[in-house]
Design a protein around this motif. Structure first.
Motif, short mmCIF file in Angstrom:
data_model
loop_
_atom_site.label_atom_id
_atom_site.label_comp_id
_atom_site.label_asym_id
_atom_site.label_seq_id
_atom_site.Cartn_x
_atom_site.Cartn_y
_atom_site.Cartn_z
N LEU A 35 25.75 53.69 46.87
CA LEU A 35 26.75 53.33 45.87
C LEU A 35 26.19 52.36 44.84
N VAL A 36 26.31 52.73 43.57
CA VAL A 36 26.03 51.83 42.45
C VAL A 36 27.38 51.43 41.87
N LEU A 37 27.66 50.15 41.86
CA LEU A 37 28.95 49.66 41.39
C LEU A 37 28.78 48.99 40.03
N ALA A 38 29.60 49.40 39.07
CA ALA A 38 29.55 48.82 37.72
C ALA A 38 30.83 48.03 37.46
N SER A 39 30.74 47.09 36.53
CA SER A 39 31.88 46.21 36.26
C SER A 39 32.98 46.90 35.46
N PHE A 40 32.62 47.89 34.61
CA PHE A 40 33.64 48.56 33.80
C PHE A 40 33.23 49.99 33.50
N THR A 41 34.18 50.78 33.02
CA THR A 41 34.03 52.23 32.96
C THR A 41 32.90 52.69 32.05
N VAL A 42 32.72 52.02 30.92
CA VAL A 42 31.67 52.42 29.98
C VAL A 42 30.30 52.31 30.65
N ILE A 61 34.48 49.04 38.79
CA ILE A 61 35.50 48.14 39.33
C ILE A 61 36.81 48.34 38.57
N THR A 62 36.76 48.31 37.24
CA THR A 62 37.97 48.48 36.45
C THR A 62 38.21 49.97 36.17
N LYS A 63 39.46 50.30 35.95
CA LYS A 63 39.87 51.68 35.71
C LYS A 63 40.03 51.93 34.21
N PRO A 64 40.08 53.21 33.78
CA PRO A 64 40.27 53.51 32.36
C PRO A 64 41.52 52.85 31.79
N ASP A 279 40.61 61.05 31.73
CA ASP A 279 39.85 62.28 31.55
C ASP A 279 40.39 63.17 30.44
N SER A 280 41.70 63.16 30.26
CA SER A 280 42.31 64.02 29.24
C SER A 280 42.30 63.38 27.85
N GLY A 281 41.81 62.15 27.74
CA GLY A 281 41.80 61.44 26.47
C GLY A 281 40.58 61.73 25.63
N GLU A 288 31.41 60.45 24.28
CA GLU A 288 32.64 60.84 23.59
C GLU A 288 33.31 59.63 22.95
N MET A 289 33.21 58.48 23.58
CA MET A 289 33.76 57.25 23.01
C MET A 289 33.08 56.93 21.68
N LEU A 290 31.77 56.98 21.66
CA LEU A 290 31.04 56.71 20.43
C LEU A 290 31.40 57.73 19.35
#
Length: 302
Positions: A35-42, A61-64, A279-281, A288-290
């Motif tokens: 498991l690799v754990l990241a602080s936020f979704t990006v 850790i944080t959700k969308p 996911d639907s956003g 996709e964010m960029l």
């Protein structure tokens, strides 16, 4: 049966409170992924594209849709962290909860900011502190990939070739976005190169592409708007005839609408900064964010 039940409870407790015993849990038919754990979704999405392999799983850790600055970790977050072999955060003061979160966990920690040059905030109580939002610029996103590839390779040398190959493929996609936005800015009249947003989260994007950044507050952790800054923003938008202003997906755009109403400019839309969409956003991955952000900015400034 009682002894078996007690043994299962003991194993669970060991996994819960030990930071090394349960990094891998094997059954007869399956070996658990690391498991690799990241602080936020990006950040998690960037890592997932680099560590695409049957040996790894990446979680955030944080959700969308969650505002990250002042997030309060839950007990389940601690359980997740105890199962991870590495925790990756952004740094630059972005996750103000991060240091305390991992202080009692024997987990490896990668902080992107340790290898990334900052842009410093120039005013208010945050003056002199680094702006944390470097990933908003595609150019800096490429640096994120290089840092993560090298850091993970040091922890898992046998996977270096995999990380480097995946990283190069991913950087090629980021380079396409970078080139497209660079071409747009180069063809945009200089007097239109103003990026007016709610939060001062676009300093790296503005710096890397030759935009003038204007914002209503420095960071979302302290989003109070002073009358002075509101008046200054309204004045600048009028003076420069700024065609559109923007806000961010995790905060209310109410304050920015005051600017719209006072100046007659248009509201260009909400940009994604601290979190991906569901996911639907329109911003369900970093790429996709960029693309979403830069398309919104391009339509607004044109």
């Amino acid at each position: 049966m009682r002894k078996k039940f007690l043994l299962l409870i003991l194993v669970y407790l060991i996994c819960l409170f030990s930071t090394t015993a349960c990094k891998r849990i094997s059954t007869k038919n399956e070996t658990k992924k690391e498991l690799v754990l990241a602080s936020f979704t990006v950040l998690a999405d960037i890592i997932e594209n680099i560590a695409k392999n049957d040996d790894f799983v990446v979680r955030s850790i944080t959700k969308p849709g969650i505002e990250v600055h002042g997030y309060k970790p839950t007990p389940s977050d601690l359980i997740n962290a105890s199962e991870a072999f590495v925790f990756v955060d952004n740094g630059f003061g972005f996750e103000i909860w991060s240091e305390k979160f991992v202080s009692n966990l024997q987990v490896k920690k990668i902080t992107i900011a340790d290898d990334l040059g900052p842009i410093f905030i120039s005013e208010d109580t945050y003056k002199g502190k680094p702006n944390p939002h470097a990933w908003i610029s595609p150019k800096r996103g490429i640096l994120y990939v290089d840092i993560i590839v090298e850091s993970l390779s040091e922890l898992r040398p046998s996977k270096r070739e995999l990380f480097e190959k995946n990283g190069e493929t991913y950087k090629n996609e980021l380079s396409k976005i970078d080139q497209d936005f660079s071409l747009f800015i180069n063809n945009l009249e200089k007097d239109k190169r103003y990026l007016v947003s709610c939060e001062g989260a676009f300093s790296y994007l503005a710096n890397d592409y030759g935009l003038n950044e204007v914002y209503l507050w420095p960071v979302n952790a302290e989003s109070q708007i002073t009358p002075k800054r509101m008046a200054r923003t309204i004045s600048l938008v009028k003076e420069k005839n700024v065609p559109a202003v923007f806000c961010e997906s995790t905060v209310s755009n109410e304050s920015q609408m005051v600017v719209v109403n006072e100046t007659g400019t248009k509201f260009g839309g909400n940009l994604y900064v601290d979190s991906l969409s569901v996911d639907s956003g329109p911003a369900n991955s970093y790429l996709e964010m960029l693309k979403h952000n830069l398309e919104i900015i391009k339509r607004g400034l044109e």
